[in-house]
Every structure is written in structure tokens, then in C-alpha cells.
Design a protein around this motif. Structure first.
Motif, short mmCIF file in Angstrom:
data_model
loop_
_atom_site.label_atom_id
_atom_site.label_comp_id
_atom_site.label_asym_id
_atom_site.label_seq_id
_atom_site.Cartn_x
_atom_site.Cartn_y
_atom_site.Cartn_z
N LEU A 1 0.83 -1.19 0.00
CA LEU A 1 0.00 0.00 0.00
C LEU A 1 0.87 1.25 0.00
N ALA B 1 -1.32 6.25 2.42
CA ALA B 1 -2.68 5.75 2.63
C ALA B 1 -2.99 5.70 4.12
N ASN C 1 2.42 3.84 7.49
CA ASN C 1 1.20 4.60 7.19
C ASN C 1 0.64 5.32 8.42
N ASP D 1 -8.45 5.46 4.25
CA ASP D 1 -8.49 4.79 2.95
C ASP D 1 -8.73 3.29 3.07
N SER E 1 -11.95 5.72 -0.52
CA SER E 1 -10.49 5.58 -0.51
C SER E 1 -9.85 6.25 -1.73
N PHE F 1 -7.05 5.22 -2.71
CA PHE F 1 -6.24 4.14 -3.29
C PHE F 1 -7.07 2.87 -3.29
#
Length: 528
Positions: free
Chosen positions: A406, A410, A426, A468, A517, A519
């Protein structure tokens, strides 16, 4: 004393071999909460202060003293291994304290060693020693504190025990109760009326100067931390404590909750629990005599389960922590009272009838007392290794997968913040509220207390925060179908099965893209 400490260290080493056989390493931990401590400690070691992510300081650590000690491990090349050594050292240092404490209560050297041995073989404390959790340090401080407290109470001077108890408060919030009980034990004394032919027992006031010293020492140690928490999130207690206690309390302990606490103690120390009542009677018989000893171990053994039980919401079971770890600090007091209760049988076998036959009978009695604890210790080794494997297969695996699949920017809304924060870069939103205590305030607002309504408020906050991805065990939130009905458009992008799960909140951990989200399914996360 040295022998008992060596036995404790050897048992820890033996547990570690089970971990290696099951996971192939000796750097795992049996709880996700272990990684919460490590994340705080790593940030502290790297100059970021008491922060979890970024630069914002938060009051999420229930154990700032343990956090500071753990931070030293990040100054050496193998920090996770060093963390385990710290726990083992604290645990091994408790067994000599157990021996000294038993001797202060007039137990014979053989019985005192038996108590230290029971503690050194206690599966719950061995588990704790290797867990990176704060329990070993709390037990070390509180047990040596009990030793000093009895001496100071008899001499009517000194406050070194208060310093240890206050330090223990910086390791577990329950230390506040132990500190308060120590003040009560100092303030209330007993004496027998010399003019009464029956020698009736009466109350006497304790030394006021001693109590003043206790209060002053406690204030100096505890006030800075309380002020920090007050400015950090509006309460003098850490957010973790607030998260794990109910918003409304019953204020009256339910009998089933006390039985649950007793069950945790009985599982590891059955004979000690059975003899503890006789040990209490032995202490009460000494009141007002030259052989009087502090009642603090008994007050602590009874007081902590009562206090924990009153913190449960009406109609719900008391929260004793994973595997009952909130009552693990009671084992030294339990072992002390158990060996005191056993003393009369021991003296009858050894003291009243000296000779090899009776010494053999005493040795057999010791074997009978130790055997259930040793069996629980052996069974605990496999349970410990399986817990380490559960955490490694779920939260650790998720953290590593997120780090490699990811985008680092995010934002994740996470149920277990420990290992994921430790391994993934993250930004996190803590669904439980330890790092983000404002979530609890949002969830608790509103008259509708139904689980679905509370979930709606929780995920409404998640949407407003722009998370996200969700990373959670769906079983904790009513199942995946409930989540999909509540938030249409969720897409599962990664599934992690947790085989033979005994530790985690569910047997499947999901990474789920939210409908909003940045992503989502069209990103590189799709199909991974």
C-alpha cells in the motif's frame, strides 16, 4: 535465592525454545499490545518523546516507566531480543524478593525457598517475562515494596517502600490501589489491652509523620505524569486505562467476576489458593503481638479483584485482560499466603518430629504442592508459543504486507495498532481509541446505545477522517456482512487467516478499501 532466580531464567529459556520451534525466531511476542509498548519506546529512543506516530505526544502508555526502560533496548543492535532479556531479568529478580518476603513473615528457609520456587515456575509470570509487557517490572517493584513495607511498618519509619509502590503506579495504574492500601496498612495498627485478662484486640492509630512522608513521596513521583496526561487528553489517567474500563460502573462486584479472577490464580497456583485462607488466619492470629506482620499482601490479594470487578459495566463480565494478565501481579501475595497456610502442616512434619522419615514426608508434601504448578508451566510453554505465532500470522503479517503493497500515505483505520504501526509507515486511525481518544467520545454520544448505532457513529467518524483502508477482525464488528450493510461499497483487498487462534480478536484479519479511498480497487492494491 540465587537458585530460584536461576530456575526462573532457565524456564524462560525453555519457553523461548518452544517459540523458535514454532515460529523459527525468538523475537516475537504473544500480544499485539507488546508492539504498542515497543512503538512508544522506539519513538522515545529516537528523540520523538512520548509519541506514537508523528510528533504529537499522547498519553496512551499505561507504563511510562516501562516505556523508558524499553527505549534503552533500541540503543543496541538487537532491540527485540534485548526487550526479552529485560523482562527475564525483572522476573528473575522477583524470586529472591519472594524468598526474602517469606522469611520476613517467619517462614522457615525451606518453606521460603518453596515459595520462591512456586513463583519461579509460575507459567503466567514466565509468559509475562517474554511478552515485552509491563507485568514483570510491576511484580518486581511491588514484591520488593512489600518487603520494605513490612520492615518500615514495624520500625515505624521510612518511606522507601512508598517510592517503589509509586514507581509501580508508573508501570500499571492498578498500582494506585496498592499505594492506597499501603497507606491504610500504615495508618491502622492493632494492640492488645494489657489490663484485659483475655487480651482483647483493639485498633491503634498509626504514625502520622510516617503517613505524611508517604503522601509526599507519592506526590513527587506521580504528579508530573498525572499533569502530563491531563494536558495531553484531559484526564490524569492514561487513555489505555480509560479505554479498557467501562464508561458506567456497577460499583458492586459480581460474584462471577470474583470467581473468574480466582480461576486465573487457581490455574497456575492451585495449592497456594487453597491454603491462602489458612495463611490469612495465621496473619490475623498474630495481630497485636510481637509476631504481627503487615496485612498488605492480604489486602492487595483481596482488593484488586474487588476493584477490577466494580469497573465492569452492569451486566457485563469484568475485563481481566488477555489470559487474565491484570491479576498476574497478585501471584507473589498469593504464594506468600499459601505458604503461610502450609506452614503448620510443614512444622508438624519437620519441627515436631525431627528425623529422616518426617523430612521425607515434608519433601513429598513439597512435591505435591509444586507438581500442579510445574504441570501448568509445561502446558503454558505451548500456549505461549502459539500466541506468538498467532500475532505473527495476523498483525505482524498485515503490517509487513501493508508496508510492501500500500502507498505509505494511505491512511488506515486499524483495530490493533501495535504491530501494524511498528512495521508499516502509514498514518493510523485507532478504532479502539488508545491513540485517538476522541473516537470514544464520538461513539459514546447519543441516546441510542445499541451496538449497530454505536458502529454507525464509529464508521461515520472513520469516513470524516478519510481513512483509505480498514484493517480489522470482522468478527469484532458483527461480521463482514454487517460492515457491508453499514458501509456499502467496501472491498476486501487482502485476507489473512489465523490458524489455531487463541489470542487474536478473530480468526481472520481483513484489509478493506473504503468507498471513499484514494487508493481503492483501481489502485495497485487491487488483487494483491
Amino acid at each position: 535465592m540465587v537458585a530460584a532466580a536461576l530456575i526462573a531464567a532457565v524456564v524462560c529459556l525453555w519457553y523461548a525454545t518452544h517459540e523458535v520451534r514454532l515460529t523459527g525466531a525468538v523475537t516475537g511476542f504473544p500480544l499485539d499490545d507488546s508492539y504498542i509498548h515497543l512503538q512508544f519506546a522506539r519513538n522515545l529512543a529516537f528523540g520523538r518523546g512520548l509519541s506514537y506516530q508523528g510528533a504529537r505526544w499522547i498519553g496512551g502508555s499505561t507504563a511510562p516507566l516501562w516505556t523508558g526502560l524499553l527505549s534503552l533496548a533500541f540503543l543496541v543492535p538487537a532491540p527485540l531480543f534485548a526487550v526479552k532479556l529485560l523482562g527475564v531479568a525483572a522476573f528473575a529478580g522477583t524470586t529472591p524478593a519472594m524468598f526474602v518476603l517469606a522469611r520476613r513473615y517467619d517462614l522457615a528457609p525451606g518453606l521460603a525457598f518453596l515459595g520462591a520456587l512456586l513463583l519461579g515456575l509460575c507459567d503466567a509470570l514466565v509468559w509475562s517475562a517474554l511478552s515485552a509487557m509491563e507485568v514483570p517490572l510491576f511484580v518486581l517493584l511491588s514484591t520488593w515494596g512489600l518487603v520494605l513495607h513490612d520492615r518500615e511498618r514495624r520500625e515505624r519509619r521510612g518511606a522507601a517502600s512508598t517510592l517503589l509502590f509509586a514507581a509501580a503506579c508508573l508501570v500499571r495504574p492498578e498500582g494506585l490501589l496498592l499505594l492506597a492500601l499501603s497507606g491504610l496498612d500504615r495508618g491502622v495498627r492493632f494492640g492488645r489491652d494489657p489490663h484485659d485478662s483475655n487480651g482483647s484486640l483493639g485498633l491503634r492509630r498509626g504514625e502520622a509523620s510516617s503517613l505524611v512522608a508517604v503522601v509526599m513521596v507519592a506526590a513527587v513521583v506521580l504528579l508530573p505524569t498525572a499533569v502530563f496526561h491531563l494536558f495531553a487528553h484531559g484526564s490524569p489517567l492514561p487513555t489505555t486505562f480509560l479505554v479498557k474500563t467501562a464508561a458506567s460502573h456497577s460499583w458492586w462486584p459480581a460474584l462471577r467476576d470474583l470467581f473468574r479472577a480466582a480461576e486465573v490464580l487457581f490455574r497456575s497456583q492451585p495449592w497456594a489458593l487453597l491454603f491462602a485462607g489458612a495463611g490469612l488466619v495465621s496473619l490475623l492470629e498474630r495481630l497485636g503481638t510481637e509476631r504481627e506482620r503487615s496485612l498488605l499482601p492480604a489486602l492487595w490479594l483481596v482488593g484488586l479483584p474487588l476493584a477490577l470487578a466494580t469497573m465492569a459495566a452492569p451486566g457485563t463480565a469484568v475485563n481481566l485482560g488477555n489470559f487474565g494478565r491484570y491479576v498476574f501481579p497478585l501471584f507473589p501475595s498469593l504464594v506468600l499466603l499459601g505458604t503461610l497456610g502450609l506452614a503448620r502442616i510443614w512444622v508438624a512434619l519437620v519441627g515436631a518430629r525431627p528425623g529422616p522419615r518426617w523430612r521425607t514426608a515434608a519433601a513429598l508434601l513439597a512435591v505435591v504442592v509444586v507438581l500442579p504448578t510445574a504441570r501448568a508451566m509445561v502446558a503454558g510453554a505451548g500456549r505461549y508459543a502459539l500466541s506468538v505465532a498467532n500475532v505473527a500470522a495476523s498483525d505482524v503479517a498485515a503490517g509487513r504486507w501493508i508496508a510492501s503493497h500500500l502507498p505509505a500515505e494511505a491512511r488506515l483505520a486499524v483495530q490493533d495498532i501495535g504491530a501494524i504501526a511498528y512495521y508499516a509507515p502509514n498514518p493510523l486511525l485507532d478504532l479502539v481509541g488508545i491513540v485517538n481518544p476522541e473516537i470514544r467520545r464520538v461513539v459514546e454520544v447519543g441516546e441510542d446505545r445499541a451496538p449497530l448505532a454505536r458502529l454507525g457513529r464509529l464508521f461515520g467518524f472513520v469516513e470524516r477522517a478519510g481513512a483509505d483502508f480498514l484493517v480489522l477482525f470482522p468478527e469484532s464488528y458483527g461480521g463482514l456482512r454487517t460492515l457491508e450493510d453499514l458501509v456499502p461499497g467496501l472491498v476486501v483487498v487482502h485476507r489473512i487467516e489465523v490458524p489455531q487462534n487463541i489470542t487474536m480478536a478473530g480468526s481472520e484479519l481483513l484489509v478493506i478499501a473504503t468507498p471513499w479511498s484514494r487508493f481503492g480497487p483501481g489502485s495497485s492494491a487491487q488483487g494483491q
